[in-house]
Write an enzyme that holds these catalytic residues in place. Sequence first.
Site, PDB file in Angstrom:
ATOM      1  N   ASP A  37       0.865  -1.181   0.000  1.00 36.87           N
ATOM      2  CA  ASP A  37       0.000   0.000   0.000  1.00 36.87           C
ATOM      3  C   ASP A  37       0.901   1.230   0.000  1.00 36.87           C
ATOM      4  O   ASP A  37       2.113   1.129   0.259  1.00 36.87           O
ATOM      5  CB  ASP A  37      -0.900   0.000   1.248  1.00 36.87           C
ATOM      6  CG  ASP A  37      -2.182   0.795   1.038  1.00 36.87           C
ATOM      7  OD1 ASP A  37      -3.207   0.189   0.671  1.00 36.87           O
ATOM      8  OD2 ASP A  37      -2.153   2.020   1.207  1.00 36.87           O
ATOM      9  N   ASN A  90      -4.763  -4.836  -7.098  1.00 33.82           N
ATOM     10  CA  ASN A  90      -6.024  -4.249  -6.663  1.00 33.82           C
ATOM     11  C   ASN A  90      -5.988  -2.732  -6.521  1.00 33.82           C
ATOM     12  O   ASN A  90      -7.030  -2.092  -6.569  1.00 33.82           O
ATOM     13  CB  ASN A  90      -6.413  -4.888  -5.320  1.00 33.82           C
ATOM     14  CG  ASN A  90      -7.466  -4.098  -4.585  1.00 33.82           C
ATOM     15  OD1 ASN A  90      -8.655  -4.173  -4.898  1.00 33.82           O
ATOM     16  ND2 ASN A  90      -7.043  -3.309  -3.587  1.00 33.82           N
ATOM     17  N   TYR A 156     -11.610   6.642 -15.353  1.00 31.59           N
ATOM     18  CA  TYR A 156     -11.831   5.380 -14.639  1.00 31.59           C
ATOM     19  C   TYR A 156     -12.356   4.314 -15.600  1.00 31.59           C
ATOM     20  O   TYR A 156     -11.868   3.185 -15.627  1.00 31.59           O
ATOM     21  CB  TYR A 156     -12.821   5.606 -13.493  1.00 31.59           C
ATOM     22  CG  TYR A 156     -12.967   4.428 -12.562  1.00 31.59           C
ATOM     23  CD1 TYR A 156     -12.098   4.274 -11.485  1.00 31.59           C
ATOM     24  CD2 TYR A 156     -13.972   3.480 -12.740  1.00 31.59           C
ATOM     25  CE1 TYR A 156     -12.222   3.197 -10.617  1.00 31.59           C
ATOM     26  CE2 TYR A 156     -14.098   2.406 -11.885  1.00 31.59           C
ATOM     27  CZ  TYR A 156     -13.221   2.262 -10.819  1.00 31.59           C
ATOM     28  OH  TYR A 156     -13.346   1.192  -9.977  1.00 31.59           O
ATOM     29  N   LYS A 160     -10.270   0.911 -16.634  1.00 35.05           N
ATOM     30  CA  LYS A 160     -10.775  -0.419 -16.297  1.00 35.05           C
ATOM     31  C   LYS A 160     -11.034  -1.254 -17.556  1.00 35.05           C
ATOM     32  O   LYS A 160     -10.836  -2.480 -17.541  1.00 35.05           O
ATOM     33  CB  LYS A 160     -12.036  -0.310 -15.438  1.00 35.05           C
ATOM     34  CG  LYS A 160     -11.784   0.292 -14.056  1.00 35.05           C
ATOM     35  CD  LYS A 160     -10.743  -0.486 -13.264  1.00 35.05           C
ATOM     36  CE  LYS A 160     -10.595   0.038 -11.843  1.00 35.05           C
ATOM     37  NZ  LYS A 160      -9.606  -0.738 -11.050  1.00 35.05           N
ATOM     38  N   ILE A 189     -19.126  -1.761  -4.083  1.00 34.77           N
ATOM     39  CA  ILE A 189     -18.799  -2.461  -2.844  1.00 34.77           C
ATOM     40  C   ILE A 189     -18.622  -1.432  -1.734  1.00 34.77           C
ATOM     41  O   ILE A 189     -18.057  -0.352  -1.957  1.00 34.77           O
ATOM     42  CB  ILE A 189     -17.485  -3.268  -3.010  1.00 34.77           C
ATOM     43  CG1 ILE A 189     -17.533  -4.130  -4.288  1.00 34.77           C
ATOM     44  CG2 ILE A 189     -17.233  -4.127  -1.777  1.00 34.77           C
ATOM     45  CD1 ILE A 189     -18.656  -5.142  -4.338  1.00 34.77           C
ATOM     46  N   THR A 191     -16.829   0.215   0.551  1.00 39.24           N
ATOM     47  CA  THR A 191     -15.423   0.416   0.904  1.00 39.24           C
ATOM     48  C   THR A 191     -15.179   1.897   1.165  1.00 39.24           C
ATOM     49  O   THR A 191     -16.006   2.752   0.837  1.00 39.24           O
ATOM     50  CB  THR A 191     -14.501  -0.024  -0.250  1.00 39.24           C
ATOM     51  OG1 THR A 191     -14.699   0.873  -1.364  1.00 39.24           O
ATOM     52  CG2 THR A 191     -14.782  -1.448  -0.675  1.00 39.24           C
TER      53      THR A 191
END
Length: 250
Positions: A37, A90, A156, A160, A189, A191
Amino acid sequence: MSLLKDKVAFVSGAGSGIGRAVAVAYAREGAKVAVSDINNEHGEATVQLIKDAGGEAFFVYADSSKAEDNKKAVDAIVAKYGRLDVACNNAGIGGPAALTGEYPVEGWDKVIAVNLNGVFYACRYQLEQMAKNGGGSIVNMASIHGTVAAPMSAAYTAAKHGVVGLTKNIAAEYGQKNIRCNAVGPGYIHTPLLDDNLDEDSLNAIKGKAAMNRLGKPEEIADLVVFLSSDKSSFTTGSYIIADGGYTAV
């Protein structure tokens, strides 16, 4: 369970959200996990979660948008464990919200750097090492916006879509080298990425677009990633598997 027993795994963006859930799930299934990270505190917290549950993990700082950091991450894993068997790329960001004709150029560059270039850089060095191992499995985190538009988020969506294409190319090139590569397309999701970018009304609106009328849980995506990372999916490569509660079904 032990679907990843004796495997060495890597997860980027593992300090929170889906990345943390994947790292914890990998460890639960028996893998030694390299947690990566750009936030040291969050990454170390994930490592501690894994260790508290009896797993093995260590933290490696890496800015996924930098090729040299991706190489250093693989080098650190090999130095510690001698190999790399599994990777989940990820790390990602949402970026600014604007019409394409008004999209800030610097915002475009940053989103592409992290969400697309970063996945390529990661795969570039992971593939090099996995070829030395004699095989491996890579799971790239795409999105439902690897197949449908995200209005006001051109960068984005483009990134993707690019991740899905890159994944298929890798699968075609490395299938005979015992290296599999698949992409996962999460829907919305629950998050920190969502919480930081959407208000309550927007979150409720998104829930209503899914057939299941709810947001997904990071752990639900992690379970799919574990399957694709394990030998249970040994004949699956080049796939782009959507997990979105029915968002794209209609």
